[in-house]
Design an enzyme around this catalytic site. Structure first.
Site, mmCIF file in Angstrom:
data_model
loop_
_atom_site.group_PDB
_atom_site.id
_atom_site.type_symbol
_atom_site.label_atom_id
_atom_site.label_comp_id
_atom_site.label_asym_id
_atom_site.label_seq_id
_atom_site.Cartn_x
_atom_site.Cartn_y
_atom_site.Cartn_z
ATOM 1 N N SER A 17 -6.475 5.672 -16.110
ATOM 2 C CA SER A 17 -7.321 5.450 -14.926
ATOM 3 C C SER A 17 -8.177 6.687 -14.654
ATOM 4 O O SER A 17 -7.720 7.815 -14.836
ATOM 5 C CB SER A 17 -6.414 5.174 -13.722
ATOM 6 N N TYR A 62 -14.081 4.444 -13.037
ATOM 7 C CA TYR A 62 -14.604 4.165 -11.704
ATOM 8 C C TYR A 62 -15.986 4.788 -11.673
ATOM 9 O O TYR A 62 -16.134 5.988 -11.896
ATOM 10 C CB TYR A 62 -13.700 4.764 -10.616
ATOM 11 N N THR A 100 -14.191 -0.870 -14.059
ATOM 12 C CA THR A 100 -13.607 -1.665 -12.969
ATOM 13 C C THR A 100 -14.662 -1.934 -11.911
ATOM 14 O O THR A 100 -15.236 -1.005 -11.331
ATOM 15 C CB THR A 100 -12.388 -0.935 -12.376
ATOM 16 N N LYS A 125 -13.790 -5.143 -15.817
ATOM 17 C CA LYS A 125 -12.505 -5.541 -15.204
ATOM 18 C C LYS A 125 -12.748 -5.988 -13.760
ATOM 19 O O LYS A 125 -13.431 -5.299 -13.006
ATOM 20 C CB LYS A 125 -11.536 -4.359 -15.233
ATOM 21 N N HIS A 138 -7.134 -7.148 -9.354
ATOM 22 C CA HIS A 138 -6.607 -5.812 -9.033
ATOM 23 C C HIS A 138 -5.195 -5.932 -8.440
ATOM 24 O O HIS A 138 -4.816 -5.173 -7.550
ATOM 25 C CB HIS A 138 -7.547 -5.121 -8.040
HETATM 26 C C1 FNR Z 1 -3.870 -0.354 -9.665
HETATM 27 N N1 FNR Z 1 -4.938 -0.917 -10.361
HETATM 28 C C2 FNR Z 1 -5.972 -0.112 -10.786
HETATM 29 N N2 FNR Z 1 -6.999 -0.632 -11.512
HETATM 30 C C3 FNR Z 1 -7.981 0.139 -11.979
HETATM 31 O O1 FNR Z 1 -8.890 -0.365 -12.643
HETATM 32 N N3 FNR Z 1 -7.960 1.493 -11.724
HETATM 33 C C4 FNR Z 1 -6.983 2.089 -11.014
HETATM 34 O O2 FNR Z 1 -6.979 3.293 -10.811
HETATM 35 C C5 FNR Z 1 -5.968 1.274 -10.477
HETATM 36 N N4 FNR Z 1 -4.963 1.808 -9.724
HETATM 37 C C6 FNR Z 1 -3.898 1.028 -9.322
HETATM 38 C C7 FNR Z 1 -2.849 1.591 -8.622
HETATM 39 C C8 FNR Z 1 -1.735 0.827 -8.303
HETATM 40 C C9 FNR Z 1 -0.592 1.475 -7.574
HETATM 41 C C10 FNR Z 1 -1.679 -0.539 -8.674
HETATM 42 C C11 FNR Z 1 -0.465 -1.399 -8.392
HETATM 43 C C12 FNR Z 1 -2.732 -1.120 -9.332
HETATM 44 C C13 FNR Z 1 -4.924 -2.340 -10.744
HETATM 45 C C14 FNR Z 1 -4.210 -2.550 -12.084
HETATM 46 O O3 FNR Z 1 -4.989 -2.070 -13.141
HETATM 47 C C15 FNR Z 1 -3.943 -4.043 -12.341
HETATM 48 O O4 FNR Z 1 -5.133 -4.765 -12.182
HETATM 49 C C16 FNR Z 1 -2.874 -4.598 -11.397
HETATM 50 O O5 FNR Z 1 -1.785 -3.711 -11.313
HETATM 51 C C17 FNR Z 1 -2.392 -5.955 -11.873
HETATM 52 O O6 FNR Z 1 -1.519 -6.540 -10.946
HETATM 53 P P1 FNR Z 1 0.086 -6.548 -11.142
HETATM 54 O O7 FNR Z 1 0.376 -7.419 -12.317
HETATM 55 O O8 FNR Z 1 0.501 -5.132 -11.348
HETATM 56 O O9 FNR Z 1 0.615 -7.107 -9.859
#
Ligand code: FNR
Length: 379
Positions: free
Chosen positions: A119, A143, A169, A251, A275
């Site tokens: 990330s 980002y 994203t 994404k 997300h």
């Molecule tokens: C994320 N997600 C996320 N996505 C992204 O593109 N950059 C990021 O920095 C983050 N940071 C992040 C932090 C935390 C604590 C979570 C739980 C999620 C989203 C992640 O990539 C993904 O889309 C989700 O976690 C998918 O959902 P589930 O299956 O984990 O519930």
């Protein structure tokens, strides 16, 4: 049988097997702020519920007598063969989960041959994570900063550090209304967590009057002013294409019309995702969005998905509905909270074993060849 033959495990520190138990153990080891930040979602969390409900609507209809003695989990993406259809979802600020943070998760991914998606909001720099992974496959999640030169610098750094794809994203032009974080008054970034990639970036640093070491508060303030870019439009994708030769995946796509626009703008892949229900409350479950997006895209570019993958059967359903691979998010983060690198490894190993067995028992032999003939929808 290997799984069953090694039971019962005499190890007194035996790690959980059940997803819900990982989550419960993570709850026990984490403070309210970090736990709610990871486990919580936007608004009333109806999107998080929708993500899990979407998987329950589909049932696997197993086929018999099809010689499932040997199976193949490998998938092909952008000219690379990956060992399985799993990837580690990009997740920021992993230092709030475990002191070893991203380095632990990345090492576990490398060991399990599961590509790690770093990330932009990692605590460790993208270079440190790359170093910890050796030659193991990794992608970088971008980002899109308001400062175009910072964005370009991130792309260059990722390319120089052996990342082989860029995940842009799109669903986070700003942070959503997250009730639990607001209640806890908890946002890790404001305490300087998850901004390491920015504070170490030469272009970002050149924008500051004093170095982040001399004046951390001003550096974080500058980050809050430049993170997220709500003014972007589809035309701006040209900028990313001009600044990287790596495959570009978008994404956060849920609408089939956006999938078509992605194709028109020449991107290389799509990740269907909401997300993890952290951005729009009341959004469509990600798996519910997948079939229409796949139909819009056809075979032209790979479609990946995340948001709600918890077990092997979930992976089978996503692949059968058209995904080429899936991203695993929260399960790995609960593994990280409970047992660091070992925990992430265990979660991934279990999911791979479960996936392999579910494919076989469904009467299938190849992850890359699953299709909807093995599913029925039941409302
Ligand atoms: C994320 N997600 C996320 N996505 C992204 O593109 N950059 C990021 O920095 C983050 N940071 C992040 C932090 C935390 C604590 C979570 C739980 C999620 C989203 C992640 O990539 C993904 O889309 C989700 O976690 C998918 O959902 P589930 O299956 O984990 O519930």
């Amino acid at each position: 049988f290997k799984v069953y033959q090694t039971m019962p495990d005499p190890d007194p520190d035996r790690l959980p097997v059940v997803y819900e138990e990982w989550e419960k153990r993570a709850r026990e080891v984490l403070e309210d702020g970090p736990y709610d930040y990871i486990a919580g979602g936007a608004g009333g969390e109806s999107t998080m519920d929708a993500n899990l409900e979407a998987f329950k609507k589909w049932k696997i209809v197993p086929r018999m007598l099809r010689n499932v003695e040997s199976r193949d989990l490998k998938v092909e993406l952008f000219g690379h063969t990956y060992a399985s259809p799993l990837m580690l979802a990009p997740i920021g600020v992993q230092s709030i989960i475990h002191p070893d943070g991203e380095l632990a998760a990345a090492k576990a991914s490398a060991e399990m041959e599961v590509p790690y998606i770093t990330s932009s909001a990692s605590t460790r720099t993208l270079e440190e994570i790359a170093d910890a992974m050796g030659d193991a496959p990794r992608w970088f999640q971008l980002y899109w900063n308001k400062d175009p030169e910072v964005t370009a610098s991130f792309l260059k750094r990722a390319e120089n550090s052996g990342y082989s794809a860029i995940v842009v994203t799109l669903d986070t032009p700003m942070m959503a209304w997250r009730e639990k974080d607001l209640k806890n008054v908890y946002l890790p970034f404001l305490a300087g967590e998850g901004v390491g990639n920015y504070l170490s970036d030469p272009i970002f640093r050149s924008r500051l009057e004093k170095t982040p070491e001399e004046d951390p508060a001003s550096a974080i303030m500058h980050w809050t002013q430049t993170f997220g870019n709500p003014g972007l439009t589809w035309e701006d994708l040209t900028f990313i294409k001009e600044h990287t030769n790596l495959p570009i995946l978008l994404k956060g796509i849920l609408h089939p019309e956006d999938a078509k626009l992605a194709l028109e703008h020449g991107v290389d892949g799509i990740i269907v995702s909401n997300h993890g229900g952290r951005q729009v409350d009341g959004a469509l479950g990600a798996l519910d969005a997948l079939p229409e997006v796949c139909e819009a895209v056809g075979d032209q570019i790979p479609v990946l998905m995340d948001s709600g993958i918890r077990r092997g059967a979930d992976v089978v359903k996503a692949l059968s509905l058209g995904a080429d691979a899936v991203l695993v998010g929260r399960p790995c983060m609960y593994g990280l909270a409970v047992a660091g690198e070992r925990g992430v490894r265990e979660v991934l190993q279990n999911m791979l074993a479960d996936l392999d067995l579910t494919i076989a028992l469904a009467g299938e032999t190849a992850a890359g060849e699953l299709d909807s003939s093995v599913l029925r929808k039941s409302e």
